[in-house]
Scaffold this active site. Sequence first.
Site, PDB file in Angstrom:
ATOM      1  CG  PHE A  99      -1.771  -1.212   1.365  1.00 54.76           C
ATOM      2  CD1 PHE A  99      -2.492  -1.701   0.288  1.00 54.76           C
ATOM      3  CD2 PHE A  99      -1.830  -1.896   2.570  1.00 54.76           C
ATOM      4  CE1 PHE A  99      -3.272  -2.860   0.411  1.00 54.76           C
ATOM      5  CE2 PHE A  99      -2.608  -3.046   2.706  1.00 54.76           C
ATOM      6  CZ  PHE A  99      -3.332  -3.527   1.616  1.00 54.76           C
ATOM      7  CE  LYS A 151      10.956  -6.277   9.953  1.00 55.99           C
ATOM      8  NZ  LYS A 151      10.856  -7.045  11.187  1.00 55.99           N
ATOM      9  CB  ALA A 173       3.433  -5.541  16.382  1.00 53.04           C
ATOM     10  CE  LYS A 226      10.944 -10.485   8.946  1.00 51.35           C
ATOM     11  NZ  LYS A 226       9.584 -10.674   9.449  1.00 51.35           N
ATOM     12  NE  ARG A 253       1.937  -9.975  10.845  1.00 52.76           N
ATOM     13  CZ  ARG A 253       1.950  -8.683  10.574  1.00 52.76           C
ATOM     14  NH1 ARG A 253       0.879  -7.958  10.850  1.00 52.76           N
ATOM     15  NH2 ARG A 253       2.998  -8.104  10.050  1.00 52.76           N
TER      16      ARG A 253
HETATM   17  P1  NAD Z   1      -0.867  -4.780   9.583  1.00 55.23           P
HETATM   18  O1  NAD Z   1      -0.410  -6.067   9.014  1.00 55.23           O
HETATM   19  O2  NAD Z   1      -1.387  -4.768  10.980  1.00 55.23           O
HETATM   20  O3  NAD Z   1      -1.942  -4.224   8.551  1.00 55.23           O
HETATM   21  C1  NAD Z   1      -2.973  -3.367   8.912  1.00 55.23           C
HETATM   22  C2  NAD Z   1      -2.727  -1.995   8.310  1.00 55.23           C
HETATM   23  O4  NAD Z   1      -2.913  -2.064   6.885  1.00 55.23           O
HETATM   24  C3  NAD Z   1      -3.736  -0.990   8.837  1.00 55.23           C
HETATM   25  O5  NAD Z   1      -3.084   0.238   9.139  1.00 55.23           O
HETATM   26  C4  NAD Z   1      -4.684  -0.819   7.671  1.00 55.23           C
HETATM   27  O6  NAD Z   1      -5.302   0.460   7.642  1.00 55.23           O
HETATM   28  C5  NAD Z   1      -3.723  -0.994   6.515  1.00 55.23           C
HETATM   29  N1  NAD Z   1      -4.426  -1.305   5.280  1.00 55.23           N
HETATM   30  C6  NAD Z   1      -5.252  -2.336   5.045  1.00 55.23           C
HETATM   31  N2  NAD Z   1      -5.745  -2.251   3.780  1.00 55.23           N
HETATM   32  C7  NAD Z   1      -5.182  -1.133   3.235  1.00 55.23           C
HETATM   33  C8  NAD Z   1      -5.279  -0.470   1.978  1.00 55.23           C
HETATM   34  N3  NAD Z   1      -6.039  -0.977   0.999  1.00 55.23           N
HETATM   35  N4  NAD Z   1      -4.564   0.661   1.767  1.00 55.23           N
HETATM   36  C9  NAD Z   1      -3.770   1.168   2.748  1.00 55.23           C
HETATM   37  N5  NAD Z   1      -3.622   0.592   3.958  1.00 55.23           N
HETATM   38  C10 NAD Z   1      -4.331  -0.530   4.188  1.00 55.23           C
HETATM   39  O7  NAD Z   1       0.291  -3.684   9.467  1.00 55.23           O
HETATM   40  P2  NAD Z   1       1.677  -3.673  10.276  1.00 55.23           P
HETATM   41  O8  NAD Z   1       1.843  -4.924  11.081  1.00 55.23           O
HETATM   42  O9  NAD Z   1       1.770  -2.365  10.988  1.00 55.23           O
HETATM   43  O10 NAD Z   1       2.753  -3.787   9.119  1.00 55.23           O
HETATM   44  C11 NAD Z   1       3.359  -2.688   8.488  1.00 55.23           C
HETATM   45  C12 NAD Z   1       4.771  -3.099   8.075  1.00 55.23           C
HETATM   46  O11 NAD Z   1       5.514  -3.396   9.263  1.00 55.23           O
HETATM   47  C13 NAD Z   1       4.813  -4.373   7.216  1.00 55.23           C
HETATM   48  O12 NAD Z   1       5.761  -4.208   6.175  1.00 55.23           O
HETATM   49  C14 NAD Z   1       5.276  -5.459   8.177  1.00 55.23           C
HETATM   50  O13 NAD Z   1       6.024  -6.487   7.552  1.00 55.23           O
HETATM   51  C15 NAD Z   1       6.166  -4.648   9.117  1.00 55.23           C
HETATM   52  N6  NAD Z   1       6.346  -5.249  10.446  1.00 55.23           N
HETATM   53  C16 NAD Z   1       5.300  -5.791  11.120  1.00 55.23           C
HETATM   54  C17 NAD Z   1       5.518  -6.345  12.381  1.00 55.23           C
HETATM   55  C18 NAD Z   1       4.414  -6.974  13.181  1.00 55.23           C
HETATM   56  O14 NAD Z   1       4.697  -7.725  14.127  1.00 55.23           O
HETATM   57  N7  NAD Z   1       3.159  -6.681  12.871  1.00 55.23           N
HETATM   58  C19 NAD Z   1       6.786  -6.288  12.954  1.00 55.23           C
HETATM   59  C20 NAD Z   1       7.817  -5.717  12.250  1.00 55.23           C
HETATM   60  C21 NAD Z   1       7.589  -5.189  10.984  1.00 55.23           C
HETATM   61  P1  13P Z   2       5.264 -11.450  10.553  1.00 49.86           P
HETATM   62  O1  13P Z   2       4.797 -10.448   9.515  1.00 49.86           O
HETATM   63  O2  13P Z   2       5.535 -12.814  10.002  1.00 49.86           O
HETATM   64  O3  13P Z   2       4.344 -11.496  11.747  1.00 49.86           O
HETATM   65  O4  13P Z   2       6.667 -10.937  11.087  1.00 49.86           O
HETATM   66  C1  13P Z   2       6.701  -9.870  11.972  1.00 49.86           C
HETATM   67  C2  13P Z   2       8.086  -9.340  12.037  1.00 49.86           C
HETATM   68  O5  13P Z   2       8.579  -8.793  11.073  1.00 49.86           O
HETATM   69  C3  13P Z   2       8.804  -9.525  13.314  1.00 49.86           C
HETATM   70  O6  13P Z   2      10.031  -8.844  13.336  1.00 49.86           O
END
Ligand code: NAD
Ligand code: 13P
Length: 354
Positions: free
Chosen positions: A107, A132, A165, A216, A281
């Site tokens: 997105f 990521k 998270a 990863k 996830r």
């Molecule tokens: P998420 O997986 O919780 O996704 C939900 C988000 O996506 C919400 O803000 C929602 O509004 C948005 N969304 C859904 N549909 C959408 C659309 N059509 N247009 C725009 N936004 C939309 O999000 P997250 O976990 O915050 O992940 C964001 C980044 O952080 C990713 O690249 C992920 O790999 C990375 N990340 C996640 C974690 C974790 O544990 N969740 C940890 C480290 C890094």
């Molecule tokens: P997942 O998107 O597989 O939950 O990984 C979260 C992450 O990046 C942890 O550092």
Amino acid sequence: YPIQKIAIVGSGSWGTALARIAALNAAEKKASFIFQIFSGFDHEVRMWVREREIPGQGLLTEVINSTHENHRYLPDVSLPHNLVAVPDLVEVVKGATLIVLVVPHQFLTPVLDELSKPGVLAPGARAISAIKGVEVAGDEIYTFPWLIEKKLGIPCSALGGANIAMEVAQSEFCETTIGVPSSDDAALWHAVFDSPMFRVHPIEDVAGVSLSGALKNVVALAAGFVDGMGYGGNTKAAILRIGLLEMAAFTKEFFPSSSSLTFSHHSAGVADLITTSFGGRNRKCAEAFIKSGKSFAQLEHELLKGQKLQGVVTAEEIYKFLQARGRTEGYPLFTKVYKISFEGMDPKTLFDDL
Ligand code: NAD
Ligand code: 13P
């Protein structure tokens, strides 16, 4: 540097967890840590939230701002009162000097289109990507910090580490890595995020941190396949070792200026691979993919409650890129993950020729 103003672009589970830390640090000001180069943070931290109606409760931003909780993506975690949910992206970044980009990678394009319009960003703004994923166009591959720098014309760092998270939001001790283009970026982003239970280590490898976070996720799918097939720890450890080598080899081959130490020594490398392959996830959905025979799209919908699966998109992008470069045979694990996920290949072939 003048007073710094932080904006968080994204409010999923990771976006909200990072926003919580940044707002806590902004409230403390933290100026004394780096008094030579900046004089503190603006108290208010804004977070961009895609507006939606929560049945029976009202608009999501209003619910977050009145309850100080993001019930949808980070339930049961109290958010600081100086963190303000805002539905308008331009309003979120108005006057911001430190912009954290943390939307699911599929997105990002419309977000960058909006932010690149004239007058939207404050002069001297900097960005950091906590996303990521990668962007692939034919036989070209781009990291998100690189794309953000090009599109917005501002320096962009990368944040990545072993950071599920919800565990971060519950203040369980962990580390993260920030890849930075300069020592000023290192000092500023360290001040935004470092705290006793979330230790931030700056390194100079922006591309390595960003790529490791993307790659990863592909290996974590393989780990989930192993779990789904019912194999034990030895098998999973072997897959992680082979996966880590492919991650480092890929980065060395296509981003030669990055450092192999990022993978072996830093949270963004080996540590993130481990936590994602046990508690993430991607692992969870990949295990269910094997056990249930359902599609990843269906499993994302059923298991993730609106959160987004990143690894499957990345596995496809990496495979298409390797194919375009004629290099799939150099990366047998990445290639198998793609073929099992997209071409119905028997998961048991995962181990062939590794
Ligand atoms: P998420 O997986 O919780 O996704 C939900 C988000 O996506 C919400 O803000 C929602 O509004 C948005 N969304 C859904 N549909 C959408 C659309 N059509 N247009 C725009 N936004 C939309 O999000 P997250 O976990 O915050 O992940 C964001 C980044 O952080 C990713 O690249 C992920 O790999 C990375 N990340 C996640 C974690 C974790 O544990 N969740 C940890 C480290 C890094
Ligand atoms: P997942 O998107 O597989 O939950 O990984 C979260 C992450 O990046 C942890 O550092």
